[in-house]
Design a protein around this motif. Structure first.
Motif, mmCIF file in Angstrom:
data_model
loop_
_atom_site.group_PDB
_atom_site.id
_atom_site.type_symbol
_atom_site.label_atom_id
_atom_site.label_comp_id
_atom_site.label_asym_id
_atom_site.label_seq_id
_atom_site.Cartn_x
_atom_site.Cartn_y
_atom_site.Cartn_z
ATOM 1 N N TYR A 51 -6.599 3.250 -7.495
ATOM 2 C CA TYR A 51 -6.030 2.535 -6.352
ATOM 3 C C TYR A 51 -6.930 1.351 -6.029
ATOM 4 C CZ TYR A 51 -2.763 6.330 -5.649
ATOM 5 O OH TYR A 51 -1.750 7.237 -5.815
ATOM 6 N N LEU A 52 -6.370 0.166 -6.136
ATOM 7 C CA LEU A 52 -7.076 -1.083 -5.857
ATOM 8 C C LEU A 52 -6.307 -1.809 -4.757
ATOM 9 C CD1 LEU A 52 -7.585 -2.089 -9.595
ATOM 10 C CD2 LEU A 52 -9.265 -1.029 -8.098
ATOM 11 N N ASN A 97 -3.301 1.357 -1.022
ATOM 12 C CA ASN A 97 -4.282 2.304 -0.489
ATOM 13 C C ASN A 97 -3.860 3.706 -0.857
ATOM 14 O OD1 ASN A 97 -6.164 0.682 1.007
ATOM 15 N ND2 ASN A 97 -4.548 0.328 2.512
ATOM 16 N N TRP A 98 -4.834 4.556 -1.046
ATOM 17 C CA TRP A 98 -4.549 5.973 -1.227
ATOM 18 C C TRP A 98 -4.705 6.610 0.138
ATOM 19 C CZ3 TRP A 98 -7.699 10.681 -2.169
ATOM 20 C CH2 TRP A 98 -6.898 11.727 -2.610
ATOM 21 N N GLU A 99 -3.636 7.138 0.675
ATOM 22 C CA GLU A 99 -3.633 7.563 2.080
ATOM 23 C C GLU A 99 -3.509 9.058 2.269
ATOM 24 O OE1 GLU A 99 -0.769 5.218 4.219
ATOM 25 O OE2 GLU A 99 -1.395 3.389 3.188
ATOM 26 N N TYR A 100 -4.028 9.868 1.382
ATOM 27 C CA TYR A 100 -3.896 11.318 1.548
ATOM 28 C C TYR A 100 -5.212 11.961 1.885
ATOM 29 C CZ TYR A 100 0.697 10.660 -0.417
ATOM 30 O OH TYR A 100 1.977 10.247 -0.643
#
Length: 129
Positions: free
Chosen positions: A76-77, A126-129
């Protein structure tokens, strides 16, 4: 202490994988070894990141290729210029994007296939977990 993750995988093509992951993806070669009980290998990552990838070649043994197009590493960038620079670096080293098996990954990212048939997604999110 933050736990660290090592993803280890055999290959028949250590040199081409170095070109893909080190030169194309921009990972750092953390360490390498030769003829350790019949294995050669290299570990790649980012020195401050809690993960790294290890690729090994076993002498006189053939490793299988990727079992499916859904075996993925996803990076994730979220910063658009950094993501674009990563894409351009991959392409400058001769790696063209491939159509993702799961179309979800084509919505905000690009997928590249390494010399063993495993796929890496560069996701501009974005990685949102």
């Amino acid at each position: 202490m933050i736990p660290k993750l090592r993803v280890a995988r055999p290959t028949n093509a250590l040199g081409p994988l170095l070109t893909f992951y080190r030169d194309g993806l921009g990972l750092t070669e953390i360490c390498s070894f030769s003829n350790h009980d019949g294995f050669d290998g290299v570990m790649l990552g980012h020195p401050q990141a809690p993960y790294h990838l290890e690729f090994t070649v076993q002498h006189h043994h053939s490793a299988p290729l990727a079992p499916s197009a859904e075996h993925l590493l996803v990076f994730y960038l979220p910063n658009r210029p950094e993501w674009q620079a990563a894409i351009e670096r991959m392409q400058a080293h001769g790696f063209a994007p491939v159509v993702a098996y799961n179309p979800y990954w084509d919505l905000q990212g690009l997928t590249f296939e390494d010399p063993d048939g495993y796929r890496v997604v560069l996701q501009n999110a974005n990685w949102e977990y």
